[in-house]
Scaffold this active site. Structure first.
Site, short mmCIF file in Angstrom:
data_model
loop_
_atom_site.label_atom_id
_atom_site.label_comp_id
_atom_site.label_asym_id
_atom_site.label_seq_id
_atom_site.Cartn_x
_atom_site.Cartn_y
_atom_site.Cartn_z
N CYS A 1 0.84 -1.20 0.00
CA CYS A 1 0.00 0.00 0.00
C CYS A 1 0.88 1.25 0.00
O CYS A 1 1.44 1.60 -1.03
CB CYS A 1 -0.97 -0.04 1.17
N GLU B 1 -1.26 -8.99 3.32
CA GLU B 1 -1.04 -9.52 4.68
C GLU B 1 -2.36 -9.82 5.38
O GLU B 1 -2.41 -10.65 6.29
CB GLU B 1 -0.18 -8.55 5.51
N HIS C 1 -3.41 -4.96 0.50
CA HIS C 1 -2.81 -5.44 1.76
C HIS C 1 -2.89 -6.96 1.80
O HIS C 1 -3.73 -7.52 2.52
CB HIS C 1 -3.58 -4.85 2.95
N1 GLN Z 1 -1.91 6.80 3.07
C1 GLN Z 1 -2.04 6.06 1.86
C2 GLN Z 1 -3.43 6.18 1.26
O1 GLN Z 1 -4.34 6.60 1.89
C3 GLN Z 1 -1.70 4.61 2.09
C4 GLN Z 1 -2.66 3.89 3.00
C5 GLN Z 1 -2.18 2.56 3.46
O2 GLN Z 1 -0.99 2.27 3.40
N2 GLN Z 1 -3.07 1.75 3.96
O3 GLN Z 1 -3.62 5.88 0.11
#
Ligand code: GLN
Length: 543
Positions: free
Chosen positions: A381, A509, A507
């Site tokens: 992400c 994970e 994600h």
């Molecule tokens: N801050 C970034 C976004 O909002 C990444 C978010 C995250 O890593 N879950 O896109």
């Protein structure tokens, strides 16, 4: 057969590992092929976890159905190897919200609306909804907080009332401290905690006792005496090498037999094959035959719970490869000044998700270091977004490239808000959330090799995206776009052209389980273990 219930209540203090106990019970039932589901009650008045600070509350876990739930759901899924749904998460915010909405539309006309019976009945309705919709054999209800708290008192009253009409087994998780000066494990706090439950009209059938060292027989006896229980109903829950051993440790003490008897499910048969496979994974975690060292460069490393799923996904991947996992947690702000010596002896580098400015430049330095020194890299992400920023700055030479989350003034916002996020004012539940399908392109990519199929599904939680205006330029400079949404509108995976470097907007994970490790983590750990063979120095399993 009507659904049966187990309620896990903690006394004395938080942090005893109620989530692990609940997950272990779920797993034990699962080993007996009993369909078991969790319910978690959290007393806070937030509707869900999405608006909480991960540094205080731990990771926000996301389910396929877009629910943002307590991190205990991560434990449940990792143990059960099942995708759960948002109706299993009951919060004070949801209950109060629901009662107040009903009051406004006139559902309680003429009544004065009260904690008992209105809020308690609402709690019962939420529990019954799970039984009606999911039809499990057993629901294991974990009550967040500690007996005696104001926040969960009405919920405890609700389950007490509920237990009068439904087969319910109560379990008290408690704590026995060891007084160094006297060299003895004390039971008085646990006794007092138990008494609080009796006062609330609840008589547990088991006491599970957390402690640093294994409970000696005489301490078990004493606890049993004061809790009006047979000694075998006092279960040791002392510190262990891995949480995945807890179901096995409880079964060694006979908890499975007694619990199944109490629930009237004695016909259930133990699935020895799955139990054996689980034992083998535990063996691999506790006695690895080699070790891989991974640096996790993040901004919440002070509270490990913030990255619980990342940590567990690394452990699962390593276990599946029969190797050990050593995680080096590195606070990204410490890498901002350019001293990256902490990364020298690691086998792979991972940048996890995150929000806000702090520590960003340290993460970008770590990614550049990985790319230039041939260290396997995995970006999750935010870790993918910064991989794009680093590449744009240092390879495509767009020197002020950035994400618009961090710099409004950058001329090259290679990561930006997508159009449907621009008008969003309400913060709760409005990110790009939940399971999204992704199409992987080309068979010769790290992503395709990891998943082995063209269409995959992973979970999301973010607002910003790869800016499509830079797709062709970065592609020309060698950045591989190896996965997009099925309509090709959003970039989901990017890779370096050489070496092992991959970032995903998802994600993965969140879907890793001990019995089904996340494919991308397995590929990453495999690449890192190859890189690490040179550095490996011992830690052979004592056979
Ligand atoms: N801050 C970034 C976004 O909002 C990444 C978010 C995250 O890593 N879950 O896109």
């Amino acid at each position: 057969m009507p659904t049966k219930y187990i309620v896990v209540l903690g006394s004395l203090m938080s942090g005893l590992g109620k989530g692990v106990v609940t997950s272990s019970i779920l797993k034990i039932l699962d080993f007996y092929n009993i369909k078991a589901l969790p319910i978690k009650f959290d007393g806070y008045l937030n509707y869900d976890c999405g608006t909480m600070n991960p540094y205080r509350h731990g990771e926000v876990f996301v389910l396929d159905d877009k629910s943002e739930v307590d991190m205990d759901f991560g434990l449940y899924e990792r143990f059960l190897n099942k995708n759960l749904t948002g109706i299993l998460s009951i919060t004070g915010g949801k209950l109060f919200g629901s009662v107040i909405r009903k009051e406004r539309v006139g559902k309680y006309l003429g009544e004065d609306v009260q904690i008992i019976p209105h809020l308690t009945n609402e709690a019962i309705t939420f529990i019954e909804r799970v039984a009606n919709e999911e039809k499990p054999d057993v629901v294991v209800i974990e009550v967040g907080g500690t007996v005696g708290d104001i926040e969960n008192s009405y919920f405890i009253e609700a389950v007490r009332q509920f237990s009068l009409r439904n087969d319910t087994v109560f379990i008290n998780l408690t704590y026995s401290p060891r007084m160094e000066a006297v060299g003895e494990q004390k039971t008085k706090p646990a006794q007092l905690g138990f008494r609080l439950l009796l006062q609330a009209g609840i008589r547990p059938s088991f006491v599970i006792c957390r402690s640093n060292d294994e409970l000696p027989g005489n301490v078990k006896e004493k606890l049993a005496l004061f809790a009006n229980l047979e000694k075998e109903r006092v279960i040791d829950d002392s510190d262990d090498a891995t949480i995945y051993n807890m179901p096995l440790h409880f079964m060694e003490q006979g908890l499975d037999r007694l619990l199944i008897k109490d629930l009237g499910l004695s016909d259930a048969r133990l699935d020895k094959r799955r139990l054996g496979a689980w034992k083998e994974m535990v063996r691999r975690i506790v006695h690895p035959s080699a070790k891989v060292k991974i640096a996790v460069v993040g901004k919440y490393t002070g509270l490990r719970d913030s990255y619980a799923s990342v940590k567990e996904a690394l452990v699962h991947a390593a276990a599946s490869l029969d190797t050990g996992m050593e995680i080096r947690w590195i606070e990204s702000t410490e890498l901002e000044k350019g001293d990256l010596s902490k990364l020298q002896d690691v086998d792979g580098i991972l940048v996890p998700g995150g929000f806000g400015n702090r520590g960003i430049e340290g993460m970008i330095n770590a990614i550049q270091y990985a790319r230039e020194n041939g260290k396997p890299y995995l970006g999750l992400c935010l870790g993918m977004q910064l991989m794009v920023v680093e590449y744009a700055r240092n390879v495509a030479l767009l020197k002020d490239a950035n994400s618009s989350e961090f710099s409004k003034r950058s001329r090259h916002k290679v990561i930006d808000l997508i159009y449907w996020q621009r008008g969003v004012k309400q913060k709760g539940g409005t990110m790009r959330l939940g399971a999204w399908e992704c199409r992987l392109s080309g068979k010769d990519t790290i992503a395709y090799r990891a998943y082995g199929k063209p269409i995959i599904s992973e979970r999301h939680r973010h607002r910003y995206e790869f800016n499509n205006k830079y797709r062709s330029l970065l592609f020309k400079k060698g950045l591989v776009i190896s996965g997009t949404t099925k309509d090709n509108k959003l970039v989901e995976f990017v890779e370096w052209g050489s070496g092992f470097g991959i970032g995903t907007q998802a994600h993965p994970e969140l879907k890793s389980r001990l019995e089904a490790p996340a494919p991308l983590f397995v590929s990453f750990v495999k690449a890192a273990s190859r890189a690490g063979i040179r550095n490996y120095s011992g830690n052979k399993r004592p056979d």
